[in-house]
Scaffold this active site. Structure first.
Site, PDB file in Angstrom:
ATOM      1  N   SER A  50      56.416  47.983 -25.401  1.00 56.46           N
ATOM      2  CA  SER A  50      56.916  47.573 -24.090  1.00 56.46           C
ATOM      3  C   SER A  50      58.007  48.539 -23.620  1.00 56.46           C
ATOM      4  O   SER A  50      57.724  49.718 -23.431  1.00 56.46           O
ATOM      5  CB  SER A  50      57.399  46.124 -24.157  1.00 56.46           C
ATOM      6  OG  SER A  50      57.492  45.540 -22.879  1.00 56.46           O
ATOM      7  N   ASP A 195      51.190  43.057 -22.887  1.00 55.08           N
ATOM      8  CA  ASP A 195      52.406  43.533 -23.559  1.00 55.08           C
ATOM      9  C   ASP A 195      52.291  43.493 -25.084  1.00 55.08           C
ATOM     10  O   ASP A 195      51.924  42.481 -25.668  1.00 55.08           O
ATOM     11  CB  ASP A 195      53.579  42.657 -23.110  1.00 55.08           C
ATOM     12  CG  ASP A 195      54.918  43.304 -23.344  1.00 55.08           C
ATOM     13  OD1 ASP A 195      55.200  43.692 -24.480  1.00 55.08           O
ATOM     14  OD2 ASP A 195      55.690  43.417 -22.372  1.00 55.08           O
TER      15      ASP A 195
END
Length: 300
Positions: A50, A195
């Site tokens: 991320s 993510d």
């Protein structure tokens, strides 16, 4: 070098997730370390999740992090001038809890969360990809062994993108940053991903996977983590990640820089709010400087 000469230790840098605040904080940490003489460009492997995928890409492609840091401090970057994304941690937590209920394993839990992410109302992929494209001045995969984590939104399986994955660097980072319910699962290759933090905020184990010219576990691992999940929750804490890793590789060493109270305060209640970046950048730089001696002793 003769056959009997000792080889250089394999160093791995693991960068965790944390939104826009995390990007500013991690860049600040790296700049603070550099100012104190710790050169993280020495890393043989870089694992990014991320926010960490953004910072890892910036570091390994040779972008001037000091200049990026100044932009974060002064509110001049594209990220610091945008509007905050609506991150509802309570709603996201509820979806994670619902996905966990009755799931046979973590993979099924992630697949359930992916089903929700695929159906959520979010901006289009094209709009989100354009944001990531601007965020990365260099679009080509680096020569350094950069590993970017994401989760297949349909199967829940962890994916680790590298320069051999036939996926562009921008697409890999966009996938790793696709927060469920906030941004759309992003297409990379022929699949859609969300993510990487859905599987772990810091994928410490990925520092030891075989790949490229170097085989076997890293001798030294540095973890830089803006977010630290509480022990006993759905995700391992940073300490638990490192402990699990050290059980597998007891003859290696790992050290972590985890956001302190001042840094967490700088993050505020929404790590996707651009207004948090200047304070987060300052706090990260201070932590980098403070941790430099220990990192130099144990990682360099």
């Amino acid at each position: 070098m003769t056959a009997d000469a000792p080889s250089s230790p394999v160093r791995a840098l693991v960068l965790g997730g944390g939104g826009l605040a995390g990007i500013a904080w991690e860049v600040g940490v790296l700049v603070g370390l550099a100012e104190a003489g710790v050169n993280l460009s020495l890393a043989d492997r870089v694992v990014g999740t991320s926010a960490g995928s953004v910072v890892g890409a910036l570091l390994t492609t040779g972008v001037d992090l000091a200049a990026v840091h100044e932009e974060h401090l002064n509110g001049r970057s594209a990220d610091t001038t945008g509007r905050p994304a609506a991150l509802d941690m309570e709603a996201l937590g509820a979806e994670i809890a619902a996905a966990m209920s009755g799931a046979r394993d973590a993979g099924e839990m992630r697949a359930r969360l992916g089903t929700w992410a695929l159906s959520a109302e979010t901006p289009p992929e094209s709009e989100r990809r354009a944001v990531i494209d601007v965020r990365l001045p260099v679009k080509e995969w680096p020569a350094t062994d950069l590993r970017i984590s994401a989760v297949d939104a349909e199967t829940g399986e962890l994916a680790v993108f590298t320069r051999d994955a036939r996926v562009t660097l921008v697409d890999a980072v966009a996938a790793s940053c696709a927060v469920p319910g906030v941004w759309p699962p992003m297409t990379a290759g022929r699949r859609r991903y969300m993510d990487g933090g859905v599987a772990s905020v810091v994928h410490v184990a990925r520092a030891d996977d075989d790949g490229f010219e170097i085989r076997g576990p890293a001798d030294r691992v540095l973890v830089v983590a803006p977010l630290d999940p509480p022990a006993g929750g759905p995700f391992r804490s940073v300490a638990q990640e490192i402990e699990h890793r050290q059980e597998q590789h007891p003859d290696t060493d790992a050290v972590a820089i985890v956001a302190d109270e001042e840094s967490v305060a700088a993050f505020g209640t929404n790590v996707l709010d651009p207004s948090t970046m200047p304070a987060s950048a300052r706090a990260g730089r201070a932590q980098g400087r403070a941790a430099a001696d220990e990192v130099a002793r144990r990682w360099v």
